[in-house]
Design a protein around this motif. Structure first.
Motif, PDB file in Angstrom:
ATOM      1  N   SER A 109     -25.100  12.903  94.221  1.00 24.67           N
ATOM      2  CA  SER A 109     -23.813  12.313  94.571  1.00 24.67           C
ATOM      3  C   SER A 109     -23.291  11.414  93.454  1.00 24.67           C
ATOM      4  O   SER A 109     -22.101  11.438  93.116  1.00 24.67           O
ATOM      5  N   LYS A 110     -24.178  10.626  92.866  1.00 20.84           N
ATOM      6  CA  LYS A 110     -23.774   9.750  91.754  1.00 20.84           C
ATOM      7  C   LYS A 110     -23.269  10.569  90.575  1.00 20.84           C
ATOM      8  O   LYS A 110     -22.241  10.248  89.973  1.00 20.84           O
ATOM      9  N   LEU A 111     -23.989  11.631  90.233  1.00 17.48           N
ATOM     10  CA  LEU A 111     -23.580  12.469  89.111  1.00 17.48           C
ATOM     11  C   LEU A 111     -22.267  13.197  89.390  1.00 17.48           C
ATOM     12  O   LEU A 111     -21.420  13.327  88.507  1.00 17.48           O
ATOM     13  N   SER A 112     -22.089  13.668  90.623  1.00 21.00           N
ATOM     14  CA  SER A 112     -20.870  14.418  90.941  1.00 21.00           C
ATOM     15  C   SER A 112     -19.619  13.539  90.868  1.00 21.00           C
ATOM     16  O   SER A 112     -18.518  14.043  90.635  1.00 21.00           O
ATOM     17  N   LYS A 113     -19.785  12.234  91.015  1.00 17.98           N
ATOM     18  CA  LYS A 113     -18.636  11.325  90.883  1.00 17.98           C
ATOM     19  C   LYS A 113     -18.100  11.283  89.458  1.00 17.98           C
ATOM     20  O   LYS A 113     -16.997  10.794  89.220  1.00 17.98           O
ATOM     21  N   LEU A 114     -18.853  11.817  88.511  1.00 18.86           N
ATOM     22  CA  LEU A 114     -18.395  11.912  87.121  1.00 18.86           C
ATOM     23  C   LEU A 114     -17.530  13.154  86.904  1.00 18.86           C
ATOM     24  O   LEU A 114     -17.141  13.461  85.782  1.00 18.86           O
ATOM     25  N   ASN A 115     -17.268  13.881  87.983  1.00 19.72           N
ATOM     26  CA  ASN A 115     -16.466  15.114  87.934  1.00 19.72           C
ATOM     27  C   ASN A 115     -17.106  16.181  87.057  1.00 19.72           C
ATOM     28  O   ASN A 115     -16.443  16.819  86.240  1.00 19.72           O
ATOM     29  N   ILE A 116     -18.404  16.349  87.238  1.00 22.52           N
ATOM     30  CA  ILE A 116     -19.146  17.406  86.561  1.00 22.52           C
ATOM     31  C   ILE A 116     -19.948  18.166  87.605  1.00 22.52           C
ATOM     32  O   ILE A 116     -20.323  17.604  88.634  1.00 22.52           O
ATOM     33  N   PRO A 117     -20.205  19.463  87.371  1.00 20.38           N
ATOM     34  CA  PRO A 117     -21.070  20.186  88.298  1.00 20.38           C
ATOM     35  C   PRO A 117     -22.489  19.632  88.216  1.00 20.38           C
ATOM     36  O   PRO A 117     -22.892  19.100  87.173  1.00 20.38           O
TER      37      PRO A 117
END
Length: 190
Positions: free
Chosen positions: A35-43
């Protein structure tokens, strides 16, 4: 293009159970990191070993799981397996047991990469000569080079702590030690 990778493929020997599936505030550690990584707008994908596939399958889509396929050890095994599955991607990695990393810490890392793209082999946080390789960016060309060296039998170490310092890397000062805590032993406070 960048791909977020949650490293979950460790053996969890010190923890005693799969860290990625441990609960934290209504979600698993792996879900929290993703979830944290997806907030960077990356798959985002999760790096897992073959034994974890059955337990991660009900939580994550098959397309989100990358199973270890490379003959390496430690986090490098997961990184190179993801690279093999997604050779055209640069990788922003986050270990599932780094529970205190926040969005702003990830965003600073991504911005350092974006403003100097192509200039460095690694983008890492560092403090007092301690490099944190499990919240870092690994360009695809670097991972390809490591894989080529691995296959040739000339890789001097599987340790990212040993491989990164002798290279051209971008260092970002660790702002707060607590954000970089690894929860890898059975801890009643987690």
């Amino acid at each position: 293009m960048m791909l977020g990778v949650v490293l979950c493929g460790g053996e969890s020997k010190r923890m005693g159970s799969d860290k990625g599936l441990l609960p934290a505030d209504g979600e698993s550690w792996a879900e929290r990191a993703a979830s944290k990584l997806s907030k960077l707008n990356i798959p985002v994908v999760l790096s897992v070993n073959a034994a974890q596939l059955e337990s991660y399958g009900p939580v994550f889509a098959p397309s989100e799981l990358v199973v270890d396929t490379v003959d390496a050890r430690g986090p490098l095994k997961g990184l190179l397996s993801v690279h093999k599955a997604h050779p055209d991607k640069d990788v922003l990695v986050l270990a599932c047991d780094m529970l205190d990393i926040d969005f702003s810490t990830l965003q600073v890392l991504k911005q350092a990469y974006e403003t100097t793209e192509g200039a460095f082999d690694y983008y890492v946080y560092e403090k007092d000569e301690f490099i944190e390789p499990l919240c870092a960016i690994y360009p695809g060309r670097t991972l390809q080079s490591l894989h080529t060296i691995l296959v040739s039998g000339a890789l001097p170490s599987f340790s990212l702590q040993r491989l990164i310092p002798g290279s051209n890397y971008k260092s970002i000062a660790i702002p707060d030690d607590q954000k970089f805590a690894n929860y890898n032993a059975n801890n009643p406070f987690v």
